[in-house]
Design an enzyme around this catalytic site. Structure first.
Site, PDB file in Angstrom:
ATOM      1  N   GLY A 144       0.873  -1.174   0.000  1.00  0.00           N
ATOM      2  CA  GLY A 144       0.000   0.000   0.000  1.00  0.00           C
ATOM      3  C   GLY A 144       0.902   1.213   0.000  1.00  0.00           C
ATOM      4  O   GLY A 144       1.533   1.517   1.016  1.00  0.00           O
ATOM      5  N   GLN A 196       7.211  -3.562   0.305  1.00  0.00           N
ATOM      6  CA  GLN A 196       7.577  -4.073   1.629  1.00  0.00           C
ATOM      7  C   GLN A 196       8.904  -3.447   2.082  1.00  0.00           C
ATOM      8  O   GLN A 196       9.188  -2.320   1.712  1.00  0.00           O
ATOM      9  CB  GLN A 196       7.637  -5.612   1.635  1.00  0.00           C
ATOM     10  CG  GLN A 196       6.258  -6.269   1.523  1.00  0.00           C
ATOM     11  CD  GLN A 196       5.703  -6.338   0.108  1.00  0.00           C
ATOM     12  OE1 GLN A 196       6.374  -6.804  -0.789  1.00  0.00           O
ATOM     13  NE2 GLN A 196       4.487  -5.882  -0.085  1.00  0.00           N
TER      14      GLN A 196
END
Ligand code: GDP
Ligand code: IMO
Ligand code: MG
Length: 433
Positions: free
Chosen positions: A41, A226
């Site tokens: 995200g 990540q």
């Protein structure tokens, strides 16, 4: 010739990669995502508009920048369709000709999500706390050499039989895991055939495209998802994601030689957060942790889960700096620390009374280390939105110098707020002594 740059997370994700990639993209011809999937995200704030990108590279808001989703990414085609349609609506221009998806991306299918849920249930207290997007099981199928890829998705003749065979196998596994619901292949065959036709216009051999871009002297920004501590090889295994988030993943995930990754910038918060399970030595479970969460709005961009919050973890960041051989660092969210009288920074781990020389491989050891803190004075005034180094209080400058010294790496960017302009670009980086 401008050098190609990899942008990686130094911590456990959510460091602010989206904001920094958006800002830096302007100087590149292409932005390429090399791993992960819609577990990511990445937030980009432009004016009063707030965009959260999951699959599409964070360079997409610059109209002359090409965006590539490389073969190292696992692709949920519906997630891609929804995200690309939302961006097309908000930017009022089609993405065709600007967004390119590798024909080699492995696909996420509904059975991957079912398997992930069954496995997490079985793990009970040892669960990873995944994003429930089917990422891990899709990468398992890739490594197990049975996954379906985008090139299969766009071939309507062979796709249904391939899906049927895999569903048969997955239902056997789901049954063994006592999962309450089996998977029906036919609706998947229908919907995936439609998705294939919908995304077909984005699909190319992205390795050919990227290598042509390189050959013609243009530049690429490689966007990591990540963070290094979630990397499947180098992170806090097994509490990691299933892909190569560190800079090394850029080459394998894109089909670009490591020779073409010229520079690496690491993104790190001025403190630390983590979502999901796993060791987090500097986690603050008291009022300070709550204050970091509230001030930093630390809730997952993908799942909305409250992020675990704590102090800057020096040994972990130093380890990530080594793994990526960072050329420089962007420190984000320094404004979140504005209210603290004192700011602890972990400088060492102690385990069974001795200082650990290396970042431990064993998550059980990392869970038991005792962080040794250096206490740094807070600046106690708002620095939100500052755009110049000289506008920062001396104490905040000292904090940043301390981080740079500790990591033996120059700081080239300081982020003082979520907006594009709330950024200090250091022409002369804050250098370690
Ligand atoms: P990413 O996954 O690394 O792209 O990071 P996320 O987007 O998941 O999380 C970072 C969050 O912090 C987002 O909500 C950003 O808008 C926000 N953010 C980024 N930089 C700053 C900053 O310097 N200050 C503050 N207060 N927020 C920031
Ligand atoms: P961005 O790119 C933070 C975490 C999950 C879980 C572990 C494994 O926004 O920084 P997965 O669904 O990948 O199998 O979950 O990894 N995780 C993230 N944490 N930011 C992310 O992405 C993450 N993507 C996965 O919470 O602990
Ligand atoms: Mg994020």
């Amino acid at each position: 010739m401008k050098k190609n740059l990899a942008v990686v997370g130094v911590q456990w994700g959510d460091e602010g990669k989206g904001k920094i990639v958006d800002i830096l993209s302007q100087g590149y011809d292409c932005v390429a995502r090399y791993q992960g999937g819609h577990n990511a995200g990445h937030t980009v704030n432009i004016g009063d508009r707030h965009h959260v990108l999951h699959l599409i590279p964070s360079g997409i808001f610059h109209r002359d920048v090409k965006c590539v989703i490389g073969g190292g990414v696992v692709l949920d085609p519906l997630a891609l369709i929804e995200e690309s349609e939302a961006i097309e609506r908000s930017m009022s221009i089609p993405l065709e000709g600007r967004l390119f998806v590798s024909n080699r991306c492995h696909l996420i299918l509904p059975y991957h999500r079912a398997l992930e849920s069954a496995i997490e249930d079985q793990l009970g207290e040892r669960r990873i706390g995944t994003t429930s997007r089917g990422i891990g099981p899709a990468y398992e199928d890739k490594m197990g050499r049975r996954g379906l890829r985008v090139c299969d998705l766009i071939n309507p003749e062979t796709l249904p039989d391939k899906i049927r065979a895999l569903v048969l196998e997955k239902n056997r596994t789901l049954e063994a895991l006592k999962h309450p619901q089996m998977i029906d292949a036919e609706p998947i065959c229908d919907s995936y055939a439609q998705y294939g036709q919908k995304i077909k216009s984005f699909v190319v051999d992205t390795a050919v495209l990227l290598n042509e871009i390189i050959r013609s002297g243009k530049s690429i920004l490689f966007e990591g998802a990540q963070g290094t501590l979630l990397d499947v090889d180098h992170g806090t295994f097994p509490y990691v994601t299933s892909s190569s988030a560190a800079a090394g993943g850029a080459a394998t995930g894109l089909g670009v030689s490591p020779k073409h990754v010229h520079q690496v910038i690491g993104i790190s918060k001025a403190y630390t957060t983590r979502v999901g399970s796993g060791p987090f030595p500097t986690e603050s479970l008291d009022a300070a942790g709550d204050e970091l969460r509230t001030r930093g709005n630390e809730y997952g961009s993908t799942t909305g889960r409250p992020r675990r919050c704590g102090w800057f973890d020096g040994p972990a960041a130093r380890y990530a700096t080594m793994i990526n051989a960072l050329d420089s660092i962007a420190i984000t969210k320094i404004d979140v620390l504005d209210t603290f009288d004192e700011i602890p920074v972990c400088v060492e781990y102690k385990y069974k009374g001795s200082v650990l020389k290396e970042f431990p491989a064993d998550a059980a050891i990392l869970a038991k280390v005792e962080p040794v803190y250096k206490i740094v004075r807070g600046w106690k005034k708002s620095i939100a939105g500052r755009t110049e180094w000289r506008e920062l209080p001396a104490v905040a400058q000292d904090y940043l110098r301390f981080l740079s010294d500790y990591l033996r790496t120059p700081i080239s960017i300081v982020s003082t707020g979520p907006g594009r302009n709330e950024t200090i670009h250091l022409q002369t980086p804050v250098n370690f002594r």
